[in-house]
Design a protein around this motif. Structure first.
Motif, short mmCIF file in Angstrom:
data_model
loop_
_atom_site.label_atom_id
_atom_site.label_comp_id
_atom_site.label_asym_id
_atom_site.label_seq_id
_atom_site.Cartn_x
_atom_site.Cartn_y
_atom_site.Cartn_z
N HIS A 220 -5.00 0.94 -4.93
CA HIS A 220 -4.83 -0.39 -5.53
C HIS A 220 -5.18 -1.39 -4.77
CE1 HIS A 220 -0.86 0.19 -3.14
NE2 HIS A 220 -0.78 -1.09 -3.48
N HIS B 177 -4.31 -3.90 -2.84
CA HIS B 177 -3.63 -4.81 -2.06
C HIS B 177 -4.26 -4.48 -0.71
CE1 HIS B 177 0.28 -4.85 -4.69
NE2 HIS B 177 -0.57 -5.77 -5.25
N HIS C 248 -4.40 -1.44 1.39
CA HIS C 248 -4.78 -0.19 0.79
C HIS C 248 -6.41 -0.23 0.71
CE1 HIS C 248 -0.80 1.52 -0.13
NE2 HIS C 248 -0.49 0.06 0.00
N HIS D 187 3.18 -1.30 -10.03
CA HIS D 187 3.07 -2.03 -8.91
C HIS D 187 2.10 -3.09 -8.44
CE1 HIS D 187 3.30 -2.73 -4.56
NE2 HIS D 187 2.16 -2.23 -4.30
N ASP E 54 1.48 3.17 -4.15
CA ASP E 54 2.84 2.26 -3.95
C ASP E 54 4.03 2.56 -4.72
OD1 ASP E 54 2.08 1.48 -1.28
OD2 ASP E 54 2.01 -0.65 -1.83
ZN LIG Z 1 0.85 -2.32 -2.85
#
Ligand SMILES: [Zn+2]
Length: 266
Positions: free
Chosen positions: A63, A65, A68, A148, A167
């Motif tokens: 994802h 973020h 990651h 998430h 996550d």
């Molecule tokens: Zn995350």
């Protein structure tokens, strides 16, 4: 250090928030999922792979973020994938001047100087319908869902019985709801249903942060996460070890309180 968790699947754990980088052996090199956090850890992972005669064939970010989306030059210039939604979001967020400072402001001050930003977020959308990783290795199914984060995906390595959960399904962190959606609670419960549909085939569950779980663990963690989200939905205080006296991280209770507050404001 690479630790085996299933046949042909290894994890490399970061000192930052027990982040799990996942290595899946393929025929022409490995698939590397959520490569890691700190510069020296990514270099260590590259060295471990080199020492074992492996090369990286492809990468995947579960994802969009920052923790990651990292990479290291020694891991090679290979295709790095994310879902189409994730790739689109990253392209928007990392365009224009000042993105490095914006991302740096999200990273804890104690480690920001050890996080390599140069190759952050260089991901492309999965080709085709986006439900499989295109690589020369065992089938890896992409289970995209909105819970998430926008464009979040879990990966199911079916013939190894491994679920890489991104996550989700952490034993250390409570569900962290995406604040951008119209229905964060409904999105999260829907994602848990999606993961539950495959949980019977899962012998090993690997969360983005926290410990790797064995057979039956996916179902238990899904039940715990569902109970947490349902408590948020119903305005009850969750009975959850991740925010209780035995919490792994002392900041998770604050994270929980922040979510309650944000949901109340909606
Ligand atoms: Zn995350």
């Amino acid at each position: 250090m690479l630790e085996p968790v299933a046949d042909g699947v290894r994890v490399h754990v970061s000192e930052f928030c027990s982040s799990n980088a996942v290595v899946v052996d393929g025929r022409g090199g490995v698939l590397l999922i959520d490569a890691g956090i700190l510069d020296e850890e990514l270099a260590c992972l590259a060295r471990d792979l080199e020492d074992s005669g492996r090369t990286v064939a492809a990468g995947f970010s579960t994802h969009p973020h920052w923790d990651h989306l990292l990479w290291h030059a020694r891991l090679g210039d290979v295709p790095r994938y994310g879902t189409a939604h994730a790739a689109e979001l990253v392209r928007t967020r990392l365009s224009g001047p000042g993105w490095e400072a914006r991302v740096a402001s999200m990273i804890p001050a104690g480690i920001v100087h050890r996080v390599p930003m140069a190759l952050l977020g260089d991901i492309t959308a999965l080709p085709g319908d986006g439900t499989r990783i295109p690589w020369n290795g065992t089938e890896v199914r992409v289970l995209e869902h909105r819970a998430h984060a926008t464009g979040h995906a879990a990966l199911l390595v079916a013939d190894r019985g491994v679920l890489v959960a991104g996550d989700m399904l952490s034993d250390a962190l409570v569900p962290m709801l995406d604040g951008m959606g119209a229905d964060p609670i409904g999105d999260y419960l829907g994602a848990l249903d999606l993961l539950e549909a495959v949980a019977g085939d899962v012998d090993v569950v690997i969360p983005g942060h926290g410990s790797v779980g064995g057979r039956g663990c996916a179902q238990k963690r899904i039940a715990l996460d569902r109970a947490y989200v349902e408590a948020l939905r119903d305005g009850r205080e969750p009975d959850d070890p991740r925010i209780g006296a035995s919490a792994v991280y002392d900041w998770v209770p604050d994270l929980h309180a922040g979510q309650v507050e944000r949901l109340a404001q909606r």
